[in-house]
Design a protein around this motif. Structure first.
Motif: not given
Lengths: 399, 399
Positions: B327-344
């Motif tokens: 959301l912050a990226a959208i507001l700032r016009g920067t690229p979003m990051q795809p979600f990658k879960p990190n199963i600990q």
């Protein structure tokens, strides 16, 4: 000649005092003393409103019989009396066991009197035994826990107490001290909590000294308890109570403290009863049965003014002791003594550190009355089991 | 140009992490962040089995929102979401209030899945919210208090837990530690107390590492829990459960932990769902709605193996954070990051000081697993509110 057997039915105030007195009075071989009781413990009925409200531990009011009786000297049998036959000299327990006796002490207590109010037996709780008051406490907590889970319906956090006699007033004042804590624990807004005391008579504590009544009324107001006098309950439903005039109070918890009546087992025994209680002779014997004593709430004793003494712990204790001493007299062929109650006073609590009462001719209020009541409780425990039992219990009375 | 408004629905693991992340990431004026939640507190769903069993205080699992959010930076509105319209960009609350949004984060969690089992919804409890688990605890205590008052019927002290997944196993093991104390408090003989775990699958903890399952099974046996695997529940009644084959277990308490499904409000929103959950795009957005993010149990994310990730707190937290950063990226016009879960890893408690789990590739048993779980709980609290909230809660985790 066989050793005569004395069987005591019930380990309430009267029965247990009869048992401990016989234990201390009789010599070995004078009699076999049996005590039959539903539980292996005695409970202080006059304090049941505290575990009911959740302000005292069960252990405050419970006295294990083992702690006050030497089971080598008093033969204890745990069981529920089904019936007894004064003429046939036999007691029958639930389950079928029969126990013959030569002498009997009937101390089976009283039962709640519902005055035929519709639905009361089914939908209202009674402050009656340790088992029954735990249910009240857990029910109230359960209903508080349901408040948020069931759409914030204030019926879940409304408690109606029927009856403004001693038990009713002691219970509502005790409960009033706990409800704010309960509300906080379950996120119930304080305005959703209602504690209502409903009494048919024109005043709370009917028959009690008017200046003490006025003091109690002020305390109830102060604690936020709604009091409705001149308000008979017409019916009790799963939804609450219907008052005379068909006004309804929606409440998931209704506790009835409106009165007691004699025990049904005593009524069914063939002994002559008045409203379930045996009008005993001056020696506390049932009319026509010289070997059957009746004490406590199962008995009714009339004073010189022609009025019956109220069913109190104080009188039950004195009767238990007197019956035991008269039994010893019979066994020894010495003269029995007529029973004369010695009314020392009356004390009622109004929450943890408040009370009212009369001792001798003096009225007491507030903390002093509350401390006097603790003193009389400890004196009772002392009578029961001496210093060991007082030491075991004292922390509950001053915690 | 007006400041865009981000509305977050729900303050569970996903929603609250989205809120705190936005609060810390956005500069003043970048967006108005609103959080709508039924309660003014967050609760740790993965610990609800403890207040349900009565082994932990409500305060262990409850985090007041005020303690982790600056209400000047995140506008909190207490209310229950009735519906939301992703196209019309509006949320409606129970009571009628409507709240428009520019961006939405849906984090409404899941609901118990009853698989159409008859009577389950009406007669079984679910471990679902703080309000609902208090009811379970109070219900169990209430039933124990009724045991003696209702003719010593063991149905009152029999508890059936449906489902042997993580919640079911954590709940029964926790409860097993408390029941002996409860039995003593209510004079219930130990042999009258039954704790039964019923599972349709051939094993408890289906899908979990077999050596850990074997360890858990041994612990359950040790704690006296009756386990019935391969045993689907056919129906739930006020008297207990009917199992496949019409065998009945009489029990006044039935707790269903057999599964969760998506939220009905999400289903009704018009978003495309699979069993009530939104299959989000790589950036956690609902298909066709670039301004609507969905996180936690309301979303379903598929791994590279084509299988969905399970609905866990661990993933919800990571999704909440990722959605906020996108959301912050959208507001700032920067690229979003795809979600990658990190199963600990995965850790389950088996009572207070026992547990099992996998962290990385290593298996853990007993006290070590239990301590690792505490560590991960504290890490979560640290992420939420830093040292102040850890200090407030730590005693509950080591008491």
């Amino acid at each position: 000649m066989a050793t005569p057997r004395i069987v005591i039915l019930g380990a309430g105030y009267g029965g247990l005092m009869a048992a401990t007195t016989l234990m201390r009075t009789l010599e070995d071989g004078e009699a076999d003393v049996w005590l039959i009781n539903k539980h292996d413990y005695h409970y202080m009925t006059t304090h049941l409103h505290e575990p009911a409200a959740g302000t005292a531990a069960d252990e405050k009011v419970r006295v294990p019989l083992r702690d006050v009786l030497d089971f080598d000297r008093v033969h204890f049998r745990q069981g529920t009396v089904k019936r007894f036959d004064p003429a046939g000299r036999i007691v029958e327990l639930e389950g079928g066991e029969t126990i013959p006796f030569d002498y009997l002490v009937v101390a089976l207590g009283s039962e709640p009197e519902t005055f035929g109010i519709e639905g009361l037996r089914e939908h209202a709780f009674a402050i009656r035994s340790l088992n029954s008051v735990r249910v009240i406490r857990e029910h109230i907590e359960y209903m508080f826990s349901l408040y948020r889970a069931r759409g914030e319906d204030p019926a879940y956090t409304t408690i109606v107490v029927g009856g403004a006699g001693f038990t009713g007033i002691e219970f509502v004042t005790e409960l009033a001290e706990r409800l704010p804590r309960l509300a906080r624990a379950y996120d119930v807004p304080e305005e959703a909590v209602r504690l209502v005391n409903v009494e048919a008579a024109p005043t709370i504590l009917p028959g009690f000294d008017p200046s003490l009544v006025a003091y109690a009324e002020a305390k109830l107001r102060e604690k936020g308890i709604e009091v409705h006098t001149n308000t008979p309950i017409k019916a009790c439903t799963p939804e609450g109570v219907v008052l005379q005039g068909d006004r309804e109070i929606r409440a998931k918890t209704v506790v009835w403290t409106g009165g007691v009546r004699g025990n049904r087992i005593v009524e069914a025994s063939g002994l002559e009863v008045i409203r379930g209680r045996v009008k005993v002779d001056p020696y506390l014997r049932a009319p026509g049965y010289d070997h059957v004593f009746v004490v406590g709430d199962s008995a009714v004793v009339f004073g010189e003014d022609g009025r019956p003494y109220p069913p109190t712990a104080q009188i039950a204790v004195q009767e238990g002791r007197a019956a035991a001493l008269n039994l010893a007299a019979i066994l020894r062929g010495t003269p029995m003594q007529p029973f004369k109650p010695n009314i020392q006073g009356t004390l009622a609590s109004l929450g943890r550190w408040e009370g009212i009462g009369i001792v001798g001719k003096r009225r007491f209020y507030g903390l002093i009355a509350s401390l006097l009541k603790r003193g009389s409780d400890l004196r009772y425990l002392w009578q029961l089991g001496g210093m060991p039992i007082v030491l075991k219990k004292i922390r509950y009375f001053f915690a």
